[in-house]
Design a protein around this motif. Structure first.
Motif, PDB file in Angstrom:
ATOM      1  N   ASN A 150       0.794  -1.226   0.000  1.00  0.00           N
ATOM      2  CA  ASN A 150       0.000   0.000   0.000  1.00  0.00           C
ATOM      3  C   ASN A 150       0.824   1.273   0.000  1.00  0.00           C
ATOM      4  OD1 ASN A 150      -2.199  -1.702   0.208  1.00  0.00           O
ATOM      5  ND2 ASN A 150      -2.267  -1.580   2.435  1.00  0.00           N
ATOM      6  N   TRP A 152       2.743   3.686  -1.671  1.00  0.00           N
ATOM      7  CA  TRP A 152       3.051   4.051  -3.052  1.00  0.00           C
ATOM      8  C   TRP A 152       3.813   5.363  -3.156  1.00  0.00           C
ATOM      9  CZ3 TRP A 152      -2.675   3.254  -4.906  1.00  0.00           C
ATOM     10  CH2 TRP A 152      -2.970   1.881  -4.883  1.00  0.00           C
ATOM     11  N   CYS A 159       7.525  -3.827  -1.803  1.00  0.00           N
ATOM     12  CA  CYS A 159       6.678  -4.960  -2.171  1.00  0.00           C
ATOM     13  C   CYS A 159       6.701  -6.032  -1.093  1.00  0.00           C
ATOM     14  CB  CYS A 159       7.157  -5.566  -3.483  1.00  0.00           C
ATOM     15  SG  CYS A 159       7.280  -4.370  -4.808  1.00  0.00           S
ATOM     16  N   LYS A 164       1.181  -6.751  -7.580  1.00  0.00           N
ATOM     17  CA  LYS A 164       1.498  -5.488  -8.240  1.00  0.00           C
ATOM     18  C   LYS A 164       1.552  -4.390  -7.197  1.00  0.00           C
ATOM     19  CE  LYS A 164      -3.390  -4.592  -9.209  1.00  0.00           C
ATOM     20  NZ  LYS A 164      -4.417  -4.318 -10.236  1.00  0.00           N
ATOM     21  N   THR A 165       2.215  -3.293  -7.548  1.00  0.00           N
ATOM     22  CA  THR A 165       2.281  -2.141  -6.663  1.00  0.00           C
ATOM     23  C   THR A 165       2.557  -0.904  -7.504  1.00  0.00           C
ATOM     24  OG1 THR A 165       3.278  -1.277  -4.627  1.00  0.00           O
ATOM     25  CG2 THR A 165       4.765  -2.295  -6.202  1.00  0.00           C
ATOM     26  N   MET A 166       2.463   0.258  -6.887  1.00  0.00           N
ATOM     27  CA  MET A 166       2.823   1.523  -7.521  1.00  0.00           C
ATOM     28  C   MET A 166       3.980   2.131  -6.738  1.00  0.00           C
ATOM     29  SD  MET A 166       0.521   1.885  -9.985  1.00  0.00           S
ATOM     30  CE  MET A 166       0.860   3.595 -10.447  1.00  0.00           C
ATOM     31  N   CYS A 193      -4.546   4.089 -11.627  1.00  0.00           N
ATOM     32  CA  CYS A 193      -3.619   3.268 -12.408  1.00  0.00           C
ATOM     33  C   CYS A 193      -3.511   1.866 -11.819  1.00  0.00           C
ATOM     34  CB  CYS A 193      -2.248   3.933 -12.464  1.00  0.00           C
ATOM     35  SG  CYS A 193      -1.099   3.169 -13.636  1.00  0.00           S
ATOM     36  N   TYR A 194      -3.427   1.791 -10.510  1.00  0.00           N
ATOM     37  CA  TYR A 194      -3.346   0.496  -9.833  1.00  0.00           C
ATOM     38  C   TYR A 194      -4.545  -0.381 -10.178  1.00  0.00           C
ATOM     39  CZ  TYR A 194      -3.507  -2.768  -5.871  1.00  0.00           C
ATOM     40  OH  TYR A 194      -3.577  -3.889  -5.086  1.00  0.00           O
ATOM     41  N   SER A 195      -5.721   0.226 -10.277  1.00  0.00           N
ATOM     42  CA  SER A 195      -6.960  -0.526 -10.486  1.00  0.00           C
ATOM     43  C   SER A 195      -7.231  -0.837 -11.949  1.00  0.00           C
ATOM     44  CB  SER A 195      -8.150   0.262  -9.917  1.00  0.00           C
ATOM     45  OG  SER A 195      -7.946   0.588  -8.566  1.00  0.00           O
ATOM     46  N   LYS A 240       3.519   1.605 -12.355  1.00  0.00           N
ATOM     47  CA  LYS A 240       3.059   0.319 -11.841  1.00  0.00           C
ATOM     48  C   LYS A 240       4.172  -0.712 -12.000  1.00  0.00           C
ATOM     49  CE  LYS A 240      -1.094  -1.035 -12.889  1.00  0.00           C
ATOM     50  NZ  LYS A 240      -2.189  -1.497 -13.775  1.00  0.00           N
TER      51      LYS A 240
END
Length: 288
Positions: A150, A152, A159, A164-166, A193-195, A240
């Motif tokens: 979470n 970002w 990570c 995935k992550t931002m 972007c994450y979604s 991303k």
């Protein structure tokens, strides 16, 4: 002692309160979206107090005022009892009062769960931490999603157990094709972007316009040292980063020196290769 605290809490909107302490945001993990000049700290603090999305204001002796939305800042330098050379101060917004009267302004901040419940953030809590011998206020958010990645706002991915992550940093985008999205915060831009499976990166030059770039639609970016914004130029970028489906690992160096395989992009590109020249990152995308 409670009478003295009333001076610190004189700026209050509804049930929220602004707590003013000495310090300044950590530039590399802070993304303000509103800037004013010629304001004293009281007026600057009032602007944050009257905004539903604002969590913190920053001001200094030059009349420089920055507002930060909830989710757009995680670290604030804690100057404790000493003013910096620019008389820097920050005002935190707290949405709940402490259970008992406190002796210091700092005690009004710490360990209180502030219920927010919008923009993908459920609540936030402020703590004091020490990093490399420097004291900071850290803002910890509870998000509506719990995939373990979470944070970002750091300039490199953090990570854990997620696919995935931002991650965010200051940069000037190279040639790209983008669409525009109006947002209320940098966090909103990142979350979009994450979604969105087709989104590879987002950036903001002029708030509140979030530029959305899909896989294959950019040639890279040029890093810029994190700094306080000037005028309306922000230059925030978020990229991303996904779990590499070949190595089954997160390896940030592969973003710059090797190939990254991402079948979840669901569009014409599922693999890209990066290279660096100085502060410039160049990307080549490979089609299906």
């Amino acid at each position: 002692m409670c009478v003295l605290l009333l001076v610190l809490l004189q700026i209050s909107i509804s049930s929220s309160k602004m707590i003013i302490v000495r310090g300044a945001p950590e530039k590399s993990t802070s993304y303000p979206t509103q800037l004013y000049t010629g304001l004293n700290y009281t007026t600057c603090t009032s602007k944050c107090a009257s905004s539903d999305n604002c969590i913190l204001s920053y001001s200094n002796s030059s009349g420089y005022c920055l507002l930060y939305a909830v989710g757009d800042i995680i670290l604030v330098r804690n100057d404790q009892d000493i003013f910096s050379s620019g008389n820097e101060s920050v005002s935190f917004k707290i949405l709940n009062s402490p259970a008992k009267c406190a002796d210091r302004a700092e005690d009004m901040l710490l360990g209180i769960t502030n219920e927010y419940n919008k923009n993908n953030i459920e609540s936030y809590e402020i703590q004091v931490s020490e990093i490399a011998g420097i004291s900071y206020y850290s803002i910890n958010y509870e998000y509506t999603f719990t995939d373990g990645c979470n944070n970002w706002l750091n300039p490199t991915p953090t990570c854990q157990n997620c696919n995935k992550t931002m991650f965010s940093f200051s940069a000037l985008p190279s040639a790209n094709e983008s669409t525009s999205l109006i947002v209320t915060s940098w966090n909103d831009c990142l979350f979009y972007c994450y979604s969105n499976p087709t989104c590879f990166m987002v950036y903001i030059k002029i708030f509140p316009t979030c530029k959305v770039v899909e896989y294959g639609n950019t040639t890279g970016w040029t890093y810029r040292e994190a700094q306080m914004p000037v005028g309306n130029s922000f230059l925030y970028m978020g990229v991303k980063y996904v779990l590499d489906r070949i190595s089954c690992q997160f390896n940030i160096s592969s973003l710059y020196t090797g190939q990254t395989y991402n079948p979840d992009s669901k569009i014409n590109y599922m693999q890209f290769q990066g290279s660096t020249t100085g502060s410039t990152v160049s990307l080549i995308f490979y089609p299906w």
